[in-house]
Each structure stands twice: as structure tokens, then as C-alpha cells.
Design a protein around this motif. Sequence first.
Motif, PDB file in Angstrom:
ATOM      1  N   THR A 139       0.850  -1.185   0.000  1.00 41.06           N
ATOM      2  CA  THR A 139       0.000   0.000   0.000  1.00 41.06           C
ATOM      3  C   THR A 139       0.891   1.242   0.000  1.00 41.06           C
ATOM      4  N   GLU A 162      -5.135   5.910  -0.558  1.00 44.18           N
ATOM      5  CA  GLU A 162      -6.572   5.595  -0.695  1.00 44.18           C
ATOM      6  C   GLU A 162      -7.363   5.847   0.589  1.00 44.18           C
ATOM      7  N   ASP A 175     -12.499  -0.698   7.156  1.00 51.66           N
ATOM      8  CA  ASP A 175     -12.068   0.124   6.023  1.00 51.66           C
ATOM      9  C   ASP A 175     -10.565  -0.023   5.793  1.00 51.66           C
ATOM     10  N   LYS A 176      -9.825  -0.032   6.896  1.00 50.02           N
ATOM     11  CA  LYS A 176      -8.375  -0.201   6.805  1.00 50.02           C
ATOM     12  C   LYS A 176      -8.040  -1.548   6.150  1.00 50.02           C
ATOM     13  N   ILE A 179      -7.839  -1.784   2.296  1.00 49.76           N
ATOM     14  CA  ILE A 179      -6.764  -1.156   1.513  1.00 49.76           C
ATOM     15  C   ILE A 179      -5.367  -1.386   2.081  1.00 49.76           C
ATOM     16  N   SER A 180      -5.289  -1.928   3.286  1.00 51.20           N
ATOM     17  CA  SER A 180      -3.968  -2.055   3.917  1.00 51.20           C
ATOM     18  C   SER A 180      -3.139  -3.148   3.263  1.00 51.20           C
ATOM     19  N   ARG A 184      -4.344  -6.811   2.041  1.00 50.59           N
ATOM     20  CA  ARG A 184      -4.114  -7.311   0.673  1.00 50.59           C
ATOM     21  C   ARG A 184      -3.349  -8.634   0.674  1.00 50.59           C
TER      22      ARG A 184
END
Length: 200
Positions: A139, A162, A175-176, A179-180, A184
Motif C-alpha cells: 500500500t 486511498e 475500512d483499513k 486497503i492495507s 491485501r
Amino acid sequence: MTSAREIIFVTGNANKLKEVKMILAPSENEPSPSFTIVNEALDLEELQDIDLEAIALAKCKQAVQILGPGRPVFVEDTALRFDEFNGLPGAYIKWFVKSMGLAKIVQMLQPFENKGAEAVTTIVYADGKGQYHTFQGITRGTIVDSRGPTTFGWDSIFQPIEGKGQTYAEMEKKDKNLISQRGRAFAQLKDFLYNSSDNQ
């Protein structure tokens, strides 16, 4: 009904275990997995290297030696790489946090215009057959003055691109996780475990 097999996550960090269990849990339309995640707080030596995959693989091999063959186990290693420092502190970030504190880490970048960074999580999973599998999530973001709770490593100084202007620490966990770098990497592991390891 056979009991779910145990997959060992090598960590002594309760926050990390909770986050990983959340990421690996089935989403609404997914069937329950055939495994449960348990943790072992093993004291593993860390290879001194800048190759993140080599570090994680060495740790996983040690874990297999300690736990014995045939027991599925995974290790996770997270690094924070500053663009200005050609990828350092990288895997050494946890020692920087421990020794210097977050404010001094931010100050290190003060003389430089480039505050860009990337967070990288590398997972190495040893299946029950002795095969090693590597997964990596990245990220991009910037290093900022600490904002939000400081209970989770360097989350309060990393603002993902993001993240809508929030640091990891200011974001809701769910939420973290979307995209973290950890989210991923573990999404890749989850996909692998759900789709190809039922009989391992």
C-alpha cells in the motif's frame, strides 16, 4: 463431522491475531472454512536482510523446525519503506519505533520534500506437505505527523493514498483492512486457503 484443522499463525500480538482472524473470516456468501486459526508466540530469529521475502521465508522455516513437520503454519512480516531512503527502514521499522518513537521517525524525513512511503506485508505459509507459499501486499502512502491512537505500531504516521486523508490509526478497522498491505496480503492467503488447501 471432522473437526477443522488448525493453522498456526506465529504471533504474540493479540491485536494482530484479531485483525488477521477478521480478514480470514468468510464473507457473507462464503461457506465456513475447513480450518481455524490459532496462534503460537514463537521466539524466531530475524534474518538481517533487506529482501522481505527472504526474511519471511527464513522465519517460516524456523517455525516449521520448532513445531515439527505436518503442521500448517504461517508467518507475517511487515515493513515500512521510505522512498527517500531507498526502501529503509523496511523490515527494521519495528526496532525504529521501539528505540526512537514515532515523532523522531517523522523528523527523520523533515529535511526532505519526498515523504512518500510504501507499507509491505509478506506472508509465508508452510502447508502440511512441506511446501512454502509466499503472498505479498503493498500500500502506497505518505509519512505524516502522528494522528489517531498509537496502539498499533506505526499506523498513526502512515497516511495511505486511498485513505481519504486519514492515517491507518484514524480509520475504521474494516475500512483499513480493505486497503492495507496486510489486508491485501491476507486476502491472497485467504483465497489460497479457501480454494486450494482443503486436503493439505
